[in-house]
Design a protein around this motif. Structure first.
Motif, PDB file in Angstrom:
ATOM      1  N   ARG A   1       0.476  -1.058  -0.088  1.00 43.67           N
ATOM      2  CA  ARG A   1       0.359   0.349  -0.586  1.00 43.67           C
ATOM      3  C   ARG A   1       0.949   1.312   0.263  1.00 43.67           C
ATOM      4  NH1 ARG A   1      -5.210  -0.831   0.635  1.00 43.67           N
ATOM      5  NH2 ARG A   1      -4.046  -2.713  -0.459  1.00 43.67           N
ATOM      6  N   TYR A   2       1.910   1.463   0.919  1.00 46.08           N
ATOM      7  CA  TYR A   2       2.482   1.853   0.459  1.00 46.08           C
ATOM      8  C   TYR A   2       3.559   2.734  -0.593  1.00 46.08           C
ATOM      9  CZ  TYR A   2       1.986   2.976   5.744  1.00 46.08           C
ATOM     10  OH  TYR A   2       1.617   2.883   6.754  1.00 46.08           O
TER      11      TYR A   2
ATOM     12  N   LEU B   1      -2.384   3.788   8.526  1.00 46.14           N
ATOM     13  CA  LEU B   1      -2.638   1.868   7.801  1.00 46.14           C
ATOM     14  C   LEU B   1      -2.430   0.828   9.175  1.00 46.14           C
ATOM     15  CD1 LEU B   1      -1.431   2.020   4.280  1.00 46.14           C
ATOM     16  CD2 LEU B   1      -3.605   1.329   5.154  1.00 46.14           C
TER      17      LEU B   1
ATOM     18  N   ALA C   1      -3.615  11.589  -1.951  1.00 42.71           N
ATOM     19  CA  ALA C   1      -2.299  10.852  -3.060  1.00 42.71           C
ATOM     20  C   ALA C   1      -3.736  10.771  -4.045  1.00 42.71           C
ATOM     21  CB  ALA C   1      -2.193   9.664  -1.958  1.00 42.71           C
TER      22      ALA C   1
ATOM     23  N   LEU D   1      -2.665  -5.980   5.609  1.00 44.76           N
ATOM     24  CA  LEU D   1      -4.069  -5.507   5.251  1.00 44.76           C
ATOM     25  C   LEU D   1      -5.498  -5.615   5.253  1.00 44.76           C
ATOM     26  CD1 LEU D   1      -3.316  -2.811   2.798  1.00 44.76           C
ATOM     27  CD2 LEU D   1      -2.601  -2.824   5.216  1.00 44.76           C
TER      28      LEU D   1
ATOM     29  N   LEU E   1      -4.084   7.351  -5.678  1.00 47.26           N
ATOM     30  CA  LEU E   1      -4.643   6.368  -4.951  1.00 47.26           C
ATOM     31  C   LEU E   1      -6.398   6.114  -4.143  1.00 47.26           C
ATOM     32  CD1 LEU E   1      -2.648   5.597  -1.515  1.00 47.26           C
ATOM     33  CD2 LEU E   1      -2.342   4.396  -4.089  1.00 47.26           C
TER      34      LEU E   1
ATOM     35  N   PHE F   1       1.860   2.077  -3.742  1.00 45.30           N
ATOM     36  CA  PHE F   1       1.647   3.270  -4.600  1.00 45.30           C
ATOM     37  C   PHE F   1       1.747   4.869  -3.511  1.00 45.30           C
ATOM     38  CE2 PHE F   1      -0.590  -1.566  -5.654  1.00 45.30           C
ATOM     39  CZ  PHE F   1      -0.370  -1.202  -6.991  1.00 45.30           C
ATOM     40  N   ALA F   2       1.307   4.580  -2.277  1.00 42.75           N
ATOM     41  CA  ALA F   2       1.003   6.139  -1.878  1.00 42.75           C
ATOM     42  C   ALA F   2       2.250   6.569  -2.210  1.00 42.75           C
ATOM     43  CB  ALA F   2       0.774   5.638   0.339  1.00 42.75           C
TER      44      ALA F   2
END
Ligand SMILES: Nc1ncnc2c1ncn2[C@@H]1O[C@H](COP(=O)(O)OP(=O)(O)OP(=O)(O)O)[C@@H](O)[C@H]1O
Ligand SMILES: Nc1ncnc2c1ncn2[C@@H]1O[C@H](COP(=O)(O)OP(=O)(O)OP(=O)(O)O)[C@@H](O)[C@H]1O
Ligand SMILES: [Mg+2]
Ligand SMILES: [Mg+2]
Lengths: 331, 289, 521, 331
Positions: free
Chosen positions: A204-205, C370, C356, C380, C359, A207-208
């Motif tokens: 996820r990070y 997160l 972002a 996740l 996203l 992409f972020a």
């Protein structure tokens, strides 16, 4: 592989599920069709296995680069790092005579360490990824030559080492489909990378960071740590690539590897990952790598003169990406 | 006549040496009425690319294969595959550590480079500093030529010192820059050995650009090198017989297909040539443009 | 409704400058416009109103050639026209100030204004002329700005002024302003309104989009309201009560609850800042916020409020100063430190620092939290994230087709709500909101006010930086006022606008009076 | 060269004039100092001329790439395009026997045409520059081999052709400084590119495109046309590079050129131009190219083993850029 994973893909807008994914294969399918019609030798099991085998190393490198590119970075060192990892395996297995698993682990650790260094230079010293990894590319190239004494290290004392890429566990179970282990390893790496990108915080990070690094930093995230993590994971994957090529050639060839980074990046971009970061998929990269291999193999099967092969490859790479752009636009 | 399909996988493609091999192969193809394809990776370090080429060639199911191995070991599984499929394999340029190839059309690079060392020693009077500009640090031809030259110097000429060995990838421009650096760093240098065509042309360029008068010994031929030898910039050069290698490889393949007996080695020979003997018919025949 | 208002505009030509009817525009998954209508006559200021995502910007992008419409007719001076590129719009006399600033950050202000129309001499750019022309426009706007300053180095407000100058430079007959004042202070707004009145007198038709109700009353002649991409109605601005316009926008009546200010003086101090310093931007700033308190930060543009917030948050370095959280001195050098201590910061520039944009909405909301959704293996908890995101989409009424919509495709106001949701989900004890309602519609604004009140009631310490005094007055228990990097005073909640302005303009005697000169030096 | 021209330089904030420009040279100066101390042969006129001569081709290519990078693009085709232009000159002069100026013009036109094609593919077909120019790189490489018949074309029939790069007009006037024409041509190209970037509409749009292409489009500028223009100009400059290398080697070497693109891009990035576009200077690129040449030359002069040369080069490239970052930060 079906569960690919960019958050982008989850949007109902750019991707409409199964149908869309099928379309993404269209460039590849078109190429396969053309070559099958043009030569009866193309669609032979042996040849398909040869294509897959030829994709294994580039595919693994391309997946490694995909991770870095999604963060908005680039990695020019994957080619020479692969070689460096192969040389490290050679040193461990042939020079030191240690058992095979240690060689494999050593290669992957060497890749991870190099990724840690690249990532640290990028994240902490703020050196642009292009320069950091260009520097690493040269450093690793030199070190491979130094460590190996500028000559290949053979794995003759490690029986079974070349089975890592060339053997076929699948073939032992189903003799009709002797898919080489190298190809299965490529798929395993792809699954792993997909999983990390889609299901974990690291992904996820990734992409972020590519989407808006400053926003991530201002969200209280330890941007540096995650970025270094991505480079390290990418390096570890390159380490797998190093083992694969060493096994395939049954030797660590210290001068190999430069130029491979461009081909890996090309696979990534043909696969639809944006060089500006924030989006990309492992599946796309696999398709991109396959397009490159199919093209090279098909043109050879057709005995196209080598200089024309180059011309045709260049043209088709542009057309494949253009077709992909048209498809996305019409969605 | 049978229209045999013969696939040649060489170590390179774009360099004049390999183009000369290709020319010989094409000539043989025309003479013998067979079809020949010729392919090779971009640099002599791309062992895996050569494997991909060999694999694709096998998929094509040719009648015979000619193969110049960048690394014999790496090719073993694929060569085995060829043997299993009953496709005869002819090795060329350098040997393959395997009993699969029916014959090998080659010259001895080490001995050829040693001859270059002898000539160099003679021309500089048996003492002084020399350097080597070679094309590739890890490829077989690169290693053999550098070692052949330097071992001979060490063994036979104690008063000659090799002060620098540098590699320019066979790229003329890079070899030019390397040569200039070597000359500027060693003003008392007596001679340079350029270990392939691109390297020696770079050496000749560098020598000219700095107006130096060192002795240059080359390797291979080609129009530019011949011109430099005529004008005296290059003293002379070793040449193999690449056209002959190409021709004999194809010829051997056809013989094999016809079930004829083949010698274990087809020695295509090497020669030293300079301005004096260049036009001898025997020498002229092995030179190429 | 609005037909009667035509009469008042009879002094100008009766053929409308612009007539748009039956306009449809669809984006993948979003119906942005459906049978939308709009009309503009010469010399009027026509306000276009609607909630976030109502389709105002989209309609104006259709008019200015950015988007191609799916259906409908556009007439200029009664003639049907096809405007398919910004260039054609310019040629037809239409210029637009986009809501999202569209400037080239690496070029100077003057170069931005005249992009595509650079004066040349013998084919060579005449930079001197360019800068003189720009300076002339700035002068006519009473704007103090060096034409040669890089846009990158300008505050959002100044960038906005550059956009306005650029639009003016076209001398168009139709001028569209999409939320031009979102980043401006009162003085700059007054200046803009003077310009608008001048243009109006010249017969220019002006489309004015804003969420600030008072401005609509002050400047506009007619108001067209849109809802969900559809035309609701057109009314004369002067005689229509604000409440009516609002109910047209939201489709219901809003109850305007008065703010209850509970007594917080006995609550423990949550955040204390002592002697914060950095260069001339922050000079010896000290203050404290109690749990359950909303501390408003007022000041003119460039007073240094954002700088203080960023320094506390660890986004920028500080030269000296102590920060105490819940009575403990803490070292904060990165935003991560701040967040770990329970401080959240909503930045004033959401595009650059908040969102972002690649996203989706869900991940933007979860971005600061997160860890909470990460299991021990690093995997996740997607379902948990989705539930949380949906919860906030509902709570804040974020207008989005789903929680997996890409954030960049949301309307400006809804993007802002996504960033707010991020910090609410993170559940910080101390929240710093920098211009939290910039570009947010009235309905959402009152929801955000309610939210802030609720958060305070839950015991959170809140800092609200705002350039809208009514907002500050409405929300704050106490009001800190800054001027030129110094905290010039802290006022109690019920203070008057005059008292605030007095402190906000309390310049140091020795200071140069000219803010621009200070920056350039 | 003093009048470099990025708008960025005009702001009083990021650049503080002469002093700053001096500092930008610091990496280069440090390298020169170190090598001068380490070897008496380094600071010889001959060697300095050798370094400049070695910079000429890479410098010209790097300037060409600078233009494209400032628009936010990238050009991987400069290396093989250079070769293609050299081959075209060879065809015109040697195969067709036409007079020398026609050969030069032909090479430059070939470069321009290729730039037009790359630019069109990027601007009109929206193919990412990386892919468009990667495709062109392969196409041009193949075409060079096809056109030349995979053999070098010599310029022996065009007397004076090798004087274009190797002769010294300056040396004829001032014998003490026999600066080769190739170097003067590099400087001329740098001046021209600086002028275009700083003083013309094309230059303005180059920066504008890299800064915010969408904003330029919204301003009613014909973005596509200008973008194609930048690629065409860049191609023309590569054409000059083609003439230079052909003259230097007195031949068109059809297999040369691949790999040169990375070195050119490295010079650009070392010179402080951002790969994300919008800012960059020709002067910086010149310094970057010089750093690379000085490094290569110095290490050779010191007879450092080649594998270690590579390691040191990689390290110093990273350090040079890091030093530049520190300098900017402390400004
Ligand atoms: N390029 C786009 N792709 C997809 N959806 C879009 C796009 N642009 C706008 N939309 C959607 O169209 C709708 C109308 O958006 P628009 O920007 O016109 O609203 P707005 O009235 O200007 O709102 P705000 O007051 O927040 O600026 C919104 O739902 C928005 O999410
Ligand atoms: N990028 C920049 N470069 C140079 N100076 C800047 C920059 N950004 C802000 N400044 C200056 O820093 C000072 C403080 O600005 P800041 O944005 O903190 O003010 P503020 O009170 O938050 O105002 P607002 O948020 O309403 O714009 C001002 O003098 C401003 O002009
Ligand atoms: Mg809007
Ligand atoms: Mg602010």
């Amino acid at each position: 592989m079906t569960d690919t994973t960019a958050p982008a893909q989850k949007s109902g807008i750019r991707f409409t599920g199964a149908f869309h994914r099928l379309l993404a294969f269209s460039g590849l399918i078109a190429l396969v069709l053309v070559f099958s019609l043009a030569s009866p030798n193309f669609m032979q099991t042996q040849n398909i296995l040869a294509i897959l085998q030829a994709t294994a190393v580039n595919g693994v490198l391309a997946i490694a680069v995909t991770l870095v590119i999604i963060t908005g970075g680039i990695d020019l060192s994957v080619g020479t790092l692969m070689t460096f990892c192969a040389v490290i395996a050679g040193v461990i297995l042939t020079y030191w005579g240690l058992p095979m698993p240690l060689g494999i682990i050593g290669a992957i650790l060497a890749g991870t360490a190099s990724g840690l260094i690249s990532g640290t230079v990028v994240a902490k010293l703020k050196v642009p990824p292009f320069i950091a990894t260009l520097g690493m590319m040269l450093i690793l190239k030199g070190l491979s030559l130094v460590i190996s004494g500028t000559r290949p290290i053979y794995f003759n004392d490690t029986p079974g080492f070349n089975q890592i890429a060339l053997g076929s566990v699948v073939g032992q179970i189903i003799p009709a489909v002797p898919v080489p282990n190298g190809v299965m390893i490529l798929f395993a790496v792809a699954l792993l990378a997909s999983f990390v990108l889609g299901k974990t915080a690291l992904g996820r990070y990734t992409f972020a960071l590519g989407s808006n690094e400053e926003a991530v930093r201002l969200s209280g995230v330890n941007v540096d740590r995650w970025k270094i993590g991505v480079y390290a994971l990418s390096g570890a994957i390159v380490g797998v690539g190093g083992v694969l090529i060493a096994s395939r050639l049954n030797s660590a060839q210290p001068a190999l590897g430069q130029g491979y980074e461009l081909e890996a990046i090309a696979a990534v971009v043909i696969g639809g990952t944006s060089l500006s970061g924030g989006r990309g998929t492992v599946l796309g990269t696999l398709i991109g790598a396959l397009i490159i291999s199919v093209l090279a193999n098909g043109l050879r099967i057709l005995s196209v003169a080598q200089e024309w092969q180059t011309v045709v490859t260049g043209t088709i790479i542009i057309l494949a990406v253009y077709a992909d752009i048209l498809r996305r636009r019409n969605l | 006549q049978d229209n045999y399909d013969i696939a040649l996988i060489s170590k390179g493609f774009q360099h004049q040496f390999w183009q000369a091999v290709k020319a010989g192969a094409d000539q043989a193809a025309a003479d013998l009425g067979v079809t020949v394809t010729f392919e090779g990776p971009e640099t002599e370090s791309q062992v895996d690319r050569q494997m991909d080429m060999l694999a694709a060639a096998l998929s094509r199911q040719p009648d015979a294969i000619g193969f110049a191995a960048l690394d014999s070991q790496a090719a073993t599984p694929l060569l085995q595959q060829a043997q299993d499929a009953g496709i005869p394999v002819i090795a060329f340029d350098s040997g393959v550590d395997s009993d699969i190839p029916l014959t090998t059309a080659t010259t001895d690079n080490v001995a050829a480079a040693a001859l270059a060392a002898d000539v160099m020693a003679e021309l500089i009077g048996g003492e002084g500093k020399v350097a080597i500009v070679a094309h590739d640090q890890t490829s077989r031809t690169g290693i053999d030529r550098v070692e052949g030259f330097s071992n001979r110097i060490k063994e036979a000429y104690p008063n000659i010192e090799i002060v620098s060995v540098q590699y320019g990838g066979g790229d003329q421009l890079q070899s030019t820059e390397i040569t200039k650096s070597i000359l500027l760093a060693n003003p008392d240098l007596k001679g340079i050995f350029g270990a392939n065509e691109g390297s020696v042309l770079g050496v000749a360029n560098g020598k000219q650009e700095l107006g130096s008068d060192i002795v240059v010994i080359g390797y291979d031929s080609g129009a530019a090198q011949k011109a430099f030898i005529e004008s005296g910039v290059i003293a002379g050069a070793i040449t193999q017989n690449p056209v002959g290698i190409g021709y004999q490889t194809v010829q051997a393949a056809v013989s094999a297909l016809k079930g004829e007996e083949l010698p274990e080695i087809i020695d295509t020979g090497f020669y030293y040539y300079n301005a004096d003997n260049m036009s001898d018919p025997q020498i002229a025949a092995v030179l190429y443009d | 409704m609005g037909e009667g208002s035509q009469a008042e505009l009879a002094s100008h030509s009766t053929t409308p400058l612009v007539e748009m009817t039956g306009i449809d525009k669809n984006f993948p998954g979003v119906r942005a416009l459906s049978q939308a209508r709009f009309e503009l006559v010469p010399g009027e200021v026509h306000a276009l109103m609607g909630e976030n995502g109502a389709g105002k910007s989209t309609l104006m992008k259709v008019l200015s050639g950015v988007y191609a419409r799916d259906a409908g007719v556009v007439k200029l001076n009664g003639e049907p026209v096809e405007i398919s590129s910004p260039r054609q719009a310019q040629d037809a006399g239409i210029s637009i100030i986009h809501q999202e600033l569209a400037l080239m950050r690496d070029l100077t202000a003057a170069q931005n204004i005249f992009i595509g129309r650079e004066p040349r001499r013998f084919g060579i750019l005449d930079e001197g002329q360019l800068n003189r022309d720009a300076a002339a426009i700035f002068k006519s706007m009473n704007l103090k700005l060096e034409p040669t300053v890089l846009v990158e180095n300008l505050t959002i407000a100044k960038q906005q002024m550059v956009e306005i100058a650029k639009a003016l430079s076209y001398r168009s007959r139709v001028l569209i302003m999409d939320e031009p004042t979102a980043a401006l202070n009162d003085a700059e707004i007054a200046e803009l309104f003077a310009i608008i009145n001048r243009l109006k007198a010249e017969g220019v038709g002006i489309v004015y989009i804003s969420h600030k109700m008072d401005e609509i009353k002050r400047i506009s002649d007619r108001v067209t309201v849109m809802r969900d991409g559809e035309y609701v109605g057109t009314v004369p601005a002067a005689e229509t009560p604000i409440e009516t316009i609002i109910s047209m926008m939201v489709g219901r009546t809003l109850t305007n609850e008065a703010l209850v200010i509970p007594n917080v003086a006995d609550q423990p101090v949550a955040l204390e800042v002592r002697g914060l310093n950095r260069g001339r931007e922050i000079r010896d700033v000290s203050f404290s916020v109690r749990q359950g308190e909303i501390l408003g930060f007022a000041g003119l543009m460039g007073a240094g409020r954002t700088e203080v917030a960023r320094a506390i948050f660890g986004a920028d370095r500080k030269e000296s100063g102590e920060i105490w959280v819940h009575g403990q001195r803490v070292g904060i050098t990165t935003p991560r430190d701040a967040v770990a201590k329970g401080i959240g910061y909503l930045s004033e520039d959401r595009k650059l620092f908040g969102l972002a944009t690649g996203l989706d909405v869900r991940n933007n909301i979860a971005l600061a939290s997160l860890e909470r959704f990460t299991g021990p293996t690093g995997v996740l908890n997607e379902a948990g994230m989705e539930a949380a995101a949906k919860d906030y989409i509902r709570q804040l009424a974020i207008k989005t087709p789903s929680d997996s919509q890409e954030a960049r495709l949301l309307s400006g106001g809804n993007q802002q709500k996504v960033v707010i949701a991020k910090w609410l989900l993170r559940d910080c004890d101390i929240l710093i909101f920098d211009e939290p309602t910039r570009g947010i519609d009235v309905g959402a604004k009152s929801e955000i006010y309610k939210l802030l009140n609720n958060l305070a009631a839950q015991g959170k310490a809140i800092i609200v930086i705002s350039s809208e005094l009514p907002e500050i007055l409405r929300l704050s228990h106490r009001i800190a006022v800054m001027c030129e990097g110094r905290l010039t005073g802290i006022l109690p909640g019920g203070s008057s606008q005059e008292e605030i302005m007095h402190l906000a303009t309390m310049r140091e005697a020795a200071m140069m009076p000219d803010e621009e000169v200070r920056r350039a030096g």
